[in-house]
Write an enzyme that holds these catalytic residues in place. Structure first.
Site, PDB file in Angstrom:
ATOM      1  N   LYS A 259      28.383  10.198 102.076  1.00  0.00           N
ATOM      2  CA  LYS A 259      27.692  11.189 101.791  1.00  0.00           C
ATOM      3  C   LYS A 259      28.721  12.241 101.347  1.00  0.00           C
ATOM      4  O   LYS A 259      27.992  13.319 100.406  1.00  0.00           O
ATOM      5  CB  LYS A 259      27.066  12.002 102.917  1.00  0.00           C
ATOM      6  CG  LYS A 259      25.714  11.031 103.535  1.00  0.00           C
ATOM      7  CD  LYS A 259      24.887  11.827 104.213  1.00  0.00           C
ATOM      8  CE  LYS A 259      23.663  10.920 104.756  1.00  0.00           C
ATOM      9  NZ  LYS A 259      22.819  11.541 105.901  1.00  0.00           N
TER      10      LYS A 259
ATOM     11  N   LYS B 265      22.135  -1.804 101.289  1.00  0.00           N
ATOM     12  CA  LYS B 265      20.990  -1.807 102.306  1.00  0.00           C
ATOM     13  C   LYS B 265      19.988  -1.254 101.817  1.00  0.00           C
ATOM     14  O   LYS B 265      19.878  -0.420 100.913  1.00  0.00           O
ATOM     15  CB  LYS B 265      21.766  -1.275 103.533  1.00  0.00           C
ATOM     16  CG  LYS B 265      21.700   0.209 103.453  1.00  0.00           C
ATOM     17  CD  LYS B 265      22.191   0.741 104.951  1.00  0.00           C
ATOM     18  CE  LYS B 265      22.088   2.245 104.618  1.00  0.00           C
ATOM     19  NZ  LYS B 265      22.341   3.078 105.833  1.00  0.00           N
TER      20      LYS B 265
ATOM     21  N   LYS C  74      16.197   4.789 102.683  1.00  0.00           N
ATOM     22  CA  LYS C  74      15.078   5.882 102.297  1.00  0.00           C
ATOM     23  C   LYS C  74      15.564   6.612 101.209  1.00  0.00           C
ATOM     24  O   LYS C  74      14.791   7.248 100.531  1.00  0.00           O
ATOM     25  CB  LYS C  74      14.881   6.750 103.537  1.00  0.00           C
ATOM     26  CG  LYS C  74      14.325   6.128 104.688  1.00  0.00           C
ATOM     27  CD  LYS C  74      14.137   7.102 105.920  1.00  0.00           C
ATOM     28  CE  LYS C  74      14.779   6.342 107.161  1.00  0.00           C
ATOM     29  NZ  LYS C  74      14.816   7.520 108.172  1.00  0.00           N
TER      30      LYS C  74
HETATM   31  P1  TYM Z   1      17.921   6.315 110.231  1.00  0.00           P
HETATM   32  O1  TYM Z   1      16.806   7.126 110.213  1.00  0.00           O
HETATM   33  O2  TYM Z   1      18.648   6.066 108.843  1.00  0.00           O
HETATM   34  O3  TYM Z   1      17.515   4.804 110.546  1.00  0.00           O
HETATM   35  C1  TYM Z   1      16.634   4.481 111.814  1.00  0.00           C
HETATM   36  C2  TYM Z   1      16.826   3.202 112.193  1.00  0.00           C
HETATM   37  O4  TYM Z   1      16.622   2.047 111.135  1.00  0.00           O
HETATM   38  C3  TYM Z   1      17.736   1.320 111.097  1.00  0.00           C
HETATM   39  N1  TYM Z   1      17.922   0.801 109.528  1.00  0.00           N
HETATM   40  C4  TYM Z   1      17.939  -0.291 109.002  1.00  0.00           C
HETATM   41  N2  TYM Z   1      17.980  -1.616 109.711  1.00  0.00           N
HETATM   42  C5  TYM Z   1      18.144  -2.628 109.072  1.00  0.00           C
HETATM   43  N3  TYM Z   1      17.955  -2.649 107.714  1.00  0.00           N
HETATM   44  C6  TYM Z   1      18.087  -1.459 106.933  1.00  0.00           C
HETATM   45  N4  TYM Z   1      18.218  -1.641 105.817  1.00  0.00           N
HETATM   46  C7  TYM Z   1      18.172  -0.300 107.807  1.00  0.00           C
HETATM   47  N5  TYM Z   1      18.208   0.932 107.392  1.00  0.00           N
HETATM   48  C8  TYM Z   1      18.033   2.043 108.448  1.00  0.00           C
HETATM   49  C9  TYM Z   1      18.801   2.345 111.515  1.00  0.00           C
HETATM   50  O5  TYM Z   1      19.851   1.359 111.793  1.00  0.00           O
HETATM   51  C10 TYM Z   1      18.306   2.779 112.582  1.00  0.00           C
HETATM   52  O6  TYM Z   1      18.353   2.141 113.808  1.00  0.00           O
HETATM   53  N6  TYM Z   1      21.960   8.287 112.739  1.00  0.00           N
HETATM   54  C11 TYM Z   1      20.650   7.778 112.967  1.00  0.00           C
HETATM   55  C12 TYM Z   1      19.733   8.303 113.749  1.00  0.00           C
HETATM   56  C13 TYM Z   1      19.890   8.945 114.944  1.00  0.00           C
HETATM   57  C14 TYM Z   1      20.325   7.832 116.161  1.00  0.00           C
HETATM   58  C15 TYM Z   1      20.589   8.709 117.428  1.00  0.00           C
HETATM   59  C16 TYM Z   1      20.013   6.468 116.507  1.00  0.00           C
HETATM   60  C17 TYM Z   1      20.289  10.142 115.630  1.00  0.00           C
HETATM   61  N7  TYM Z   1      20.703  10.068 116.828  1.00  0.00           N
HETATM   62  C18 TYM Z   1      20.935   8.363 118.520  1.00  0.00           C
HETATM   63  C19 TYM Z   1      20.316   6.150 117.708  1.00  0.00           C
HETATM   64  C20 TYM Z   1      20.654   6.959 118.806  1.00  0.00           C
HETATM   65  C21 TYM Z   1      19.683   7.600 111.532  1.00  0.00           C
HETATM   66  O7  TYM Z   1      20.250   8.016 110.490  1.00  0.00           O
HETATM   67  O8  TYM Z   1      18.895   6.209 111.679  1.00  0.00           O
END
Ligand code: TYM
Length: 329
Positions: A111, A192, A195
């Site tokens: 980022k 991957k 969003k």
């Molecule tokens: P975020 O919002 O990017 O994604 C949410 C969840 O989706 C999973 N994910 C994927 N899994 C498989 N293939 C993909 N292409 C893919 N893209 C996203 C992510 O691994 C995630 O589980 N930092 C985190 C949010 C967060 C969080 C937390 C997670 C904040 N605090 C505490 C766990 C515990 C995030 O940006 O997820």
């Protein structure tokens, strides 16, 4: 029962990667754990955004999670910023995390790459994530593969805190499934599904209509040759589509390979699109129903925040105590 905590950013365009890698597992495991799920709006504000839009995205994401099967009777669902303890603990944990380890995070590197003005929030992002998890004594954190590094940092910081101030936090484990933890872009199987990808054809969003889903699958890139075979090195695009097919249909991959012997990519893609359409239909119908009753969604989030706050406040009392902050309790 052991506690599970996970979070998701309200950044719009929730896709089948989020669903297969995370959300679906949260839903399926609801009876096995004590569950806390969080819409992380404080994390989402680390990139420029429109305030009115963020509110709408919080509610939209809550509706998506409820439509996917998160059940407020069995799981706490809330918006991160509604529980102030997250930011408070993040500061304290930030005094234990080092600049070196934060700078080395892949997400930070990606980022901040090529960008002149890098917000400190992006650097601090994983510290807030650690606070999310540690506040609730979560034993397990079900996430996709891309979050692995952040969970490892959370563990390190928890251990450091416990060593410095005495046993306070549960050291959590990441719960990453073998299949679905890394769903790839439909336009580039080396990246991957994300969003933030500017090309909407790279992902299938949970809100996509059947026709849009069919079109995106039809346009998905494939590999050279004609064979439907799982081979991540040689056939990354087809392997990704096979994984998606497997996860939505529950048919094992070898069985799918057998089913499509001698049939081309066209037939395979047509069937895959129908499997996705069919699986998402009930979710989309519930989502339409929930969108018509925003007051009910708000009520669920209010109640979730109240329950979360109770757990988080008790934990913060203890943290303030062992760290010697403020007046004696
Ligand atoms: P975020 O919002 O990017 O994604 C949410 C969840 O989706 C999973 N994910 C994927 N899994 C498989 N293939 C993909 N292409 C893919 N893209 C996203 C992510 O691994 C995630 O589980 N930092 C985190 C949010 C967060 C969080 C937390 C997670 C904040 N605090 C505490 C766990 C515990 C995030 O940006 O997820």
């Amino acid at each position: 029962r052991p506690r599970v905590f996970s979070g998701i950013q309200p950044t719009g365009g929730i896709h089948i990667g989020n669903y297969l890698g995370a959300i679906r597992n949260w839903v399926r495991q609801q009876d096995d754990y004590d569950n806390v799920f969080c819409i992380v709006d404080l994390h989402a504000m680390t990139i420029p955004y429109d305030p009115a839009d963020l509110r709408a995205r919080n509610l939209e994401l809550a509706s998506v999670l409820l439509a996917a099967g998160i059940d407020p009777a069995r799981s706490i669902l809330f918006i991160q910023s509604d529980v102030r303890e997250h930011t408070e603990l993040a500061w304290i944990l930030g005094t234990l995390a080092t600049y070196g380890e934060l700078r080395r995070m892949t997400q930070f590197k990606e980022k901040s790459k090529g960008s002149e003005r890098v917000g400190a929030g992006i650097l601090f992002y994983p510290v807030l994530q650690a606070a999310d998890i540690l506040l609730y004594d979560a034993a397990l954190v079900p996430v996709g593969e891309d979050q692995k590094q952040h969970i490892e940092l959370t563990r390190d910081v928890a251990i450091r805190f416990n060593n410095t101030f005495g046993e306070t936090f549960v050291v959590p484990d990441a719960d990453i499934k073998e299949a679905g933890a890394r769903i790839m872009s439909l336009q580039d199987p080396t990246k991957k599904m994300s969003k933030s990808d500017p090309d909407p054809n790279s992902r299938i969003e949970l809100r996509d209509s059947p026709d849009v889903i069919r079109r995106k699958i039809r346009r998905a890139v494939t590999d050279s040759g004609t064979e439907i075979r799982f081979d991540e090195e040689g056939k990354p695009a087809i392997s990704n589509l096979l994984t998606i097919y497997h996860l939505f249909s529950d048919i094992p991959i070898p069985e799918l390979e057998e089913r499509y012997v001698g049939k081309g990519y066209g037939t395979f893609k047509q069937d895959l699109a129908e499997v996705i359409v069919e699986h998402l239909a009930p979710l989309q119908q519930r989502l339409d129903e929930l969108s018509a009753q925003p007051a009910e969604v708000v009520r669920i989030l209010h109640e979730g925040a109240a329950r979360a706050r109770e757990i988080a406040a008790a934990k913060m009392e203890r943290v303030r105590d062992v760290t010697g902050l403020g007046l004696p309790p």
